[in-house]
Scaffold this motif. Structure first.
Motif, PDB file in Angstrom:
ATOM      1  N   LYS A  41      -3.459  -4.015  -8.653  1.00 34.35           N
ATOM      2  CA  LYS A  41      -3.040  -2.655  -8.290  1.00 34.35           C
ATOM      3  C   LYS A  41      -3.392  -1.667  -9.411  1.00 34.35           C
ATOM      4  O   LYS A  41      -3.917  -0.592  -9.154  1.00 34.35           O
ATOM      5  N   THR A  56       0.514   2.633  -3.509  1.00 36.76           N
ATOM      6  CA  THR A  56       1.527   1.980  -2.680  1.00 36.76           C
ATOM      7  C   THR A  56       1.681   2.701  -1.348  1.00 36.76           C
ATOM      8  O   THR A  56       1.793   2.064  -0.297  1.00 36.76           O
ATOM      9  N   ASP A  57       1.667   4.027  -1.357  1.00 33.76           N
ATOM     10  CA  ASP A  57       1.737   4.797  -0.113  1.00 33.76           C
ATOM     11  C   ASP A  57       0.548   4.476   0.785  1.00 33.76           C
ATOM     12  O   ASP A  57       0.703   4.312   1.996  1.00 33.76           O
ATOM     13  N   LYS A  60       1.019   1.206   2.532  1.00 34.45           N
ATOM     14  CA  LYS A  60       1.938   1.332   3.667  1.00 34.45           C
ATOM     15  C   LYS A  60       1.232   1.941   4.878  1.00 34.45           C
ATOM     16  O   LYS A  60       1.620   1.697   6.013  1.00 34.45           O
TER      17      LYS A  60
END
Length: 96
Positions: A41, A56-57, A60
């Protein structure tokens, strides 16, 4: 003095952005290697110049990733391909 209308300016900007993105991501020129190295990441966030929160968004929202032993990894070629598809789709929507 020449005045350019909004539609012509918008088209010009879209064409320029598309050309820059294509050159920057070098899409379609070289296929990804069979044994492409996985990025963490942190590595991908650094490569793309975004924060871990943004990454991270995006995960999702469907950004492809692999989970191995509770850790998250990415194939850069897959990520760039998805980004290219999203940009292309956005440009098509903007033309409507």
């Amino acid at each position: 003095m020449t005045i350019i209308n909004d539609e012509a300016l918008s088209r010009c900007i879209r064409d320029a952005v598309r050309a820059e993105l294509k050159e920057h991501f070098n899409l379609g020129r070289n296929p990804p290697p069979e044994n492409e190295r996985l990025l963490s990441k942190q590595e991908l966030a650094t490569e793309l110049g975004v924060s871990l929160v943004t990454l991270t968004d995006w995960m999702k929202k469907g950004l492809p990733f692999l989970r191995l032993h509770k850790r998250v990894y990415f194939k850069k070629s897959q990520v760039l391909n998805i980004m290219h598809q999203n940009i292309t789709n956005q440009i098509k929507e903007d033309k409507r």
